[in-house]
Design a protein around this motif. Structure first.
Motif, PDB file in Angstrom:
ATOM      1  N   LEU A  80       0.830  -1.209   0.000  1.00 38.29           N
ATOM      2  CA  LEU A  80       0.000   0.000   0.000  1.00 38.29           C
ATOM      3  C   LEU A  80       0.864   1.258   0.000  1.00 38.29           C
ATOM      4  O   LEU A  80       0.345   2.368   0.143  1.00 38.29           O
ATOM      5  CB  LEU A  80      -0.925   0.004   1.213  1.00 38.29           C
ATOM      6  CG  LEU A  80      -1.969  -1.119   1.266  1.00 38.29           C
ATOM      7  CD1 LEU A  80      -2.677  -1.131   2.611  1.00 38.29           C
ATOM      8  CD2 LEU A  80      -2.979  -0.970   0.136  1.00 38.29           C
ATOM      9  N   ASP A 125     -10.355  -4.305   2.017  1.00 35.05           N
ATOM     10  CA  ASP A 125      -9.187  -4.243   1.132  1.00 35.05           C
ATOM     11  C   ASP A 125      -9.364  -3.144   0.089  1.00 35.05           C
ATOM     12  O   ASP A 125      -8.408  -2.435  -0.240  1.00 35.05           O
ATOM     13  CB  ASP A 125      -8.981  -5.593   0.434  1.00 35.05           C
ATOM     14  CG  ASP A 125      -8.471  -6.667   1.389  1.00 35.05           C
ATOM     15  OD1 ASP A 125      -7.949  -6.300   2.476  1.00 35.05           O
ATOM     16  OD2 ASP A 125      -8.596  -7.858   1.063  1.00 35.05           O
ATOM     17  N   GLN A 126     -10.573  -3.007  -0.412  1.00 31.38           N
ATOM     18  CA  GLN A 126     -10.849  -1.979  -1.408  1.00 31.38           C
ATOM     19  C   GLN A 126     -10.660  -0.577  -0.822  1.00 31.38           C
ATOM     20  O   GLN A 126     -10.089   0.305  -1.470  1.00 31.38           O
ATOM     21  CB  GLN A 126     -12.272  -2.132  -1.953  1.00 31.38           C
ATOM     22  CG  GLN A 126     -12.620  -1.145  -3.062  1.00 31.38           C
ATOM     23  CD  GLN A 126     -14.028  -1.363  -3.601  1.00 31.38           C
ATOM     24  OE1 GLN A 126     -14.745  -2.260  -3.153  1.00 31.38           O
ATOM     25  NE2 GLN A 126     -14.420  -0.543  -4.566  1.00 31.38           N
ATOM     26  N   GLN A 127     -11.135  -0.359   0.398  1.00 34.57           N
ATOM     27  CA  GLN A 127     -10.971   0.945   1.050  1.00 34.57           C
ATOM     28  C   GLN A 127      -9.497   1.253   1.301  1.00 34.57           C
ATOM     29  O   GLN A 127      -9.036   2.383   1.077  1.00 34.57           O
ATOM     30  CB  GLN A 127     -11.748   0.972   2.370  1.00 34.57           C
ATOM     31  CG  GLN A 127     -13.257   1.040   2.193  1.00 34.57           C
ATOM     32  CD  GLN A 127     -13.996   0.871   3.514  1.00 34.57           C
ATOM     33  OE1 GLN A 127     -13.532   0.172   4.419  1.00 34.57           O
ATOM     34  NE2 GLN A 127     -15.155   1.512   3.626  1.00 34.57           N
ATOM     35  N   LYS A 128      -8.762   0.259   1.754  1.00 32.00           N
ATOM     36  CA  LYS A 128      -7.335   0.470   2.017  1.00 32.00           C
ATOM     37  C   LYS A 128      -6.598   0.862   0.737  1.00 32.00           C
ATOM     38  O   LYS A 128      -5.788   1.805   0.731  1.00 32.00           O
ATOM     39  CB  LYS A 128      -6.711  -0.794   2.606  1.00 32.00           C
ATOM     40  CG  LYS A 128      -7.222  -1.159   3.989  1.00 32.00           C
ATOM     41  CD  LYS A 128      -6.597  -2.468   4.449  1.00 32.00           C
ATOM     42  CE  LYS A 128      -7.185  -2.947   5.748  1.00 32.00           C
ATOM     43  NZ  LYS A 128      -6.610  -4.241   6.193  1.00 32.00           N
ATOM     44  N   LYS A 129      -6.874   0.142  -0.347  1.00 26.06           N
ATOM     45  CA  LYS A 129      -6.180   0.410  -1.609  1.00 26.06           C
ATOM     46  C   LYS A 129      -6.567   1.767  -2.194  1.00 26.06           C
ATOM     47  O   LYS A 129      -5.762   2.420  -2.861  1.00 26.06           O
ATOM     48  CB  LYS A 129      -6.495  -0.704  -2.611  1.00 26.06           C
ATOM     49  CG  LYS A 129      -5.886  -2.049  -2.250  1.00 26.06           C
ATOM     50  CD  LYS A 129      -6.313  -3.139  -3.222  1.00 26.06           C
ATOM     51  CE  LYS A 129      -5.735  -4.491  -2.822  1.00 26.06           C
ATOM     52  NZ  LYS A 129      -6.208  -5.585  -3.736  1.00 26.06           N
ATOM     53  N   LYS A 130      -7.792   2.177  -1.936  1.00 25.44           N
ATOM     54  CA  LYS A 130      -8.264   3.447  -2.484  1.00 25.44           C
ATOM     55  C   LYS A 130      -7.745   4.645  -1.687  1.00 25.44           C
ATOM     56  O   LYS A 130      -7.430   5.693  -2.259  1.00 25.44           O
ATOM     57  CB  LYS A 130      -9.801   3.464  -2.488  1.00 25.44           C
ATOM     58  CG  LYS A 130     -10.407   4.736  -3.063  1.00 25.44           C
ATOM     59  CD  LYS A 130     -11.928   4.669  -3.069  1.00 25.44           C
ATOM     60  CE  LYS A 130     -12.534   5.960  -3.627  1.00 25.44           C
ATOM     61  NZ  LYS A 130     -14.029   5.907  -3.643  1.00 25.44           N
ATOM     62  N   ILE A 131      -7.622   4.498  -0.362  1.00 24.64           N
ATOM     63  CA  ILE A 131      -7.323   5.647   0.498  1.00 24.64           C
ATOM     64  C   ILE A 131      -5.859   5.726   0.911  1.00 24.64           C
ATOM     65  O   ILE A 131      -5.205   6.769   0.738  1.00 24.64           O
ATOM     66  CB  ILE A 131      -8.209   5.610   1.757  1.00 24.64           C
ATOM     67  CG1 ILE A 131      -9.690   5.652   1.380  1.00 24.64           C
ATOM     68  CG2 ILE A 131      -7.871   6.775   2.688  1.00 24.64           C
ATOM     69  CD1 ILE A 131     -10.630   5.332   2.540  1.00 24.64           C
ATOM     70  N   ASN A 134      -2.549   7.192  -0.918  1.00 26.44           N
ATOM     71  CA  ASN A 134      -2.519   8.646  -1.100  1.00 26.44           C
ATOM     72  C   ASN A 134      -2.012   9.386   0.135  1.00 26.44           C
ATOM     73  O   ASN A 134      -1.738  10.594   0.051  1.00 26.44           O
ATOM     74  CB  ASN A 134      -3.935   9.149  -1.424  1.00 26.44           C
ATOM     75  CG  ASN A 134      -4.470   8.592  -2.722  1.00 26.44           C
ATOM     76  OD1 ASN A 134      -3.777   8.565  -3.730  1.00 26.44           O
ATOM     77  ND2 ASN A 134      -5.712   8.124  -2.709  1.00 26.44           N
ATOM     78  N   TYR A 206     -14.821   7.486   6.650  1.00 26.61           N
ATOM     79  CA  TYR A 206     -13.733   8.256   6.036  1.00 26.61           C
ATOM     80  C   TYR A 206     -14.346   9.466   5.351  1.00 26.61           C
ATOM     81  O   TYR A 206     -15.299   9.338   4.576  1.00 26.61           O
ATOM     82  CB  TYR A 206     -12.967   7.424   5.000  1.00 26.61           C
ATOM     83  CG  TYR A 206     -12.070   8.287   4.140  1.00 26.61           C
ATOM     84  CD1 TYR A 206     -10.934   8.881   4.688  1.00 26.61           C
ATOM     85  CD2 TYR A 206     -12.369   8.534   2.803  1.00 26.61           C
ATOM     86  CE1 TYR A 206     -10.126   9.702   3.923  1.00 26.61           C
ATOM     87  CE2 TYR A 206     -11.566   9.363   2.031  1.00 26.61           C
ATOM     88  CZ  TYR A 206     -10.442   9.939   2.593  1.00 26.61           C
ATOM     89  OH  TYR A 206      -9.644  10.754   1.835  1.00 26.61           O
ATOM     90  N   GLU A 243     -20.194   3.802   0.943  1.00 24.50           N
ATOM     91  CA  GLU A 243     -18.950   3.033   0.863  1.00 24.50           C
ATOM     92  C   GLU A 243     -17.850   3.633   1.742  1.00 24.50           C
ATOM     93  O   GLU A 243     -16.811   3.015   1.961  1.00 24.50           O
ATOM     94  CB  GLU A 243     -18.455   2.960  -0.580  1.00 24.50           C
ATOM     95  CG  GLU A 243     -18.048   4.300  -1.169  1.00 24.50           C
ATOM     96  CD  GLU A 243     -17.710   4.204  -2.646  1.00 24.50           C
ATOM     97  OE1 GLU A 243     -16.808   4.946  -3.082  1.00 24.50           O
ATOM     98  OE2 GLU A 243     -18.352   3.404  -3.362  1.00 24.50           O
ATOM     99  N   ASN A 244     -18.089   4.843   2.280  1.00 24.74           N
ATOM    100  CA  ASN A 244     -17.114   5.465   3.173  1.00 24.74           C
ATOM    101  C   ASN A 244     -17.260   5.024   4.624  1.00 24.74           C
ATOM    102  O   ASN A 244     -16.505   5.460   5.490  1.00 24.74           O
ATOM    103  CB  ASN A 244     -17.229   6.993   3.107  1.00 24.74           C
ATOM    104  CG  ASN A 244     -16.640   7.564   1.835  1.00 24.74           C
ATOM    105  OD1 ASN A 244     -16.581   6.896   0.819  1.00 24.74           O
ATOM    106  ND2 ASN A 244     -16.210   8.811   1.879  1.00 24.74           N
TER     107      ASN A 244
END
Length: 404
Positions: A80, A125-131, A134, A206, A243-244
């Motif tokens: 990540l 996993d999707q939230q981690k990869k998206k946030i 950055n 988030y 989704e947040n």
């Protein structure tokens, strides 16, 4: 009274011992990491710490460099973009950064522990990869939004509401004393989704910054940690997608408590770092005196014992976390003692240095001002005592109930 040369030798030998990696039981990897962070902090932060404080200036370029060194994502997995290091590494880094600049230490821990912590531990996993990718580079920082005006230490009294409708949440309310607020590009928010369920009706979200319906209050004029902003974050029908939601609905209080437990260890390390710098400055001052009095020696000895003990306790808490052991009690102990040491050692340094210790720009008075916040955030000293006593009662009652 000891001759000056003899006293200098004894005191400097004592000072070197409290940061000796071998005596602290650090591995070669941890020792190398400590050296790297210390070099950066002493060269890049300590010389400008008083300027950052006096001008209330966010150290943007230094934070970017911290990102490049992995310090803005210490425990985030490498896939990540993080450093993928353990809790002891994070503790070491917090001490070294705070030893150079307590305010920058606050920026670092608010970002690493309590902003990214909920996403990293409870996000999908999707939230981690998206946030997270950055936020590990140092280009962006985040904040943690739990406290509210009038709620003080009651984390379960969240009046900020998040109402679900049409696959969105609409958020209304005010969060108070939010570190990194004006510099943030995102935050972890705790809001009530079910009033009837009380603390079991709090959820975690988030929130990207900026967002429609989100505004910031005035920057607070603070006693210490002045290089980072502290302000209210105001939500006026701020709409975010469902989704947040981090974790499950109603899981927010549990998330907050676990994150705050773990977050107390780096605050303890921050206290150790502030105290270590105050001790170093006091030593530098005392060594220049033509005569070193017995009172000087006794104060330095007390400071040495306090700093060393706080460091050992903090390292133990970090190791227990890395070993997957329960940390509620020891994290509270480390935070309580580390914060008290930060204040006490800074105060003793001022006593040793007299008027010179009170002058702005000399470092020690800033240490003292910065130290005070460590006794308040991540749970006040009074709250730490409640936590410790609660664990003690449970431990000893179980022991007596089992007839041991």
């Amino acid at each position: 009274m000891l001759p000056k040369a003899t006293a200098r030798c004894l005191v400097q030998r004592a000072f070197s011992s409290f940061s000796n990696a071998t005596e602290m039981g650090l591995s070669e990897q941890h020792t190398a990491f400590q050296s790297m962070v210390r070099e950066f902090a002493q060269e890049e932060l300590r010389p400008i710490a008083d300027e950052l404080d006096s001008k209330k200036k966010f150290p943007r370029e230094q934070v970017k460099k911290m990102g490049q060194l992995g310090l803005m994502g210490v425990e985030i997995n490498k896939d990540l973009g993080g450093a993928g290091l353990d809790g002891l590494s994070y503790t070491i880094a917090m001490e070294e950064i705070s030893r150079a600049c307590g305010g920058t230490g606050t920026i670092m821990t608010a970002h690493n522990s309590i902003f990214m912590g909920p996403i990293n531990k409870f996000g999908t996993d999707q939230q981690k990869k998206k946030i997270l990718p950055n936020f590990v580079t140092g280009e962006r920082v985040g904040c943690f939004m739990l406290s509210e005006p009038g709620n003080g230490s009651d984390a379960g009294a969240a009046s900020t509401l998040a109402v679900y409708k049409d696959d969105h949440y609409k958020i209304t309310g005010t969060k108070a004393w939010i570190t990194n607020s004006w510099e943030s590009s995102g935050g972890s928010l705790f809001a009530t989704t079910d009033r009837k369920a009380k603390h079991k009706g709090i959820s975690c979200f988030y929130i990207p910054f900026p967002s429609d319906g989100l505004s910031l209050g005035n920057k607070e004029s603070k006693m210490g940690i002045r290089c980072t902003s502290t302000a209210n974050v105001i939500f006026d029908d701020c709409q975010i997608p469902s989704e947040n939601l981090i974790g499950e609905s109603g899981q927010g209080f549990k998330i907050a408590m676990q994150i705050l437990d773990a977050g107390r260890i780096p605050i303890a390390a921050q206290g150790v770092g502030i105290a270590a710098d105050a001790l170093q400055r006091a030593l530098d001052y005392v060594m220049k005196k033509p005569v070193i009095s017995q009172n000087d020696e006794e104060l330095l000895a007390e400071m040495e014992v306090m700093v060393t003990t706080a460091r050992l306790l903090t390292y133990r808490a970090a190791r227990m976390k890395d070993e997957g052991k329960p940390i509620g009690k020891i994290a509270a102990m480390a935070k309580l003692y580390g914060s008290e040491v930060a204040t006490s050692v800074s105060h003793k340094a001022i006593q040793l240095m007299g008027e010179d210790g009170l002058i702005k720009g000399g470092g020690v008075e800033r240490n003292y001002r910065d130290a005070r916040i460590t006794e308040i955030y991540e749970g006040t000293s009074e709250i730490q005592k409640v936590v410790i006593a609660g664990h003690m009662k449970k431990e000893y009652r179980n022991k007596y109930t089992n007839g041991q």
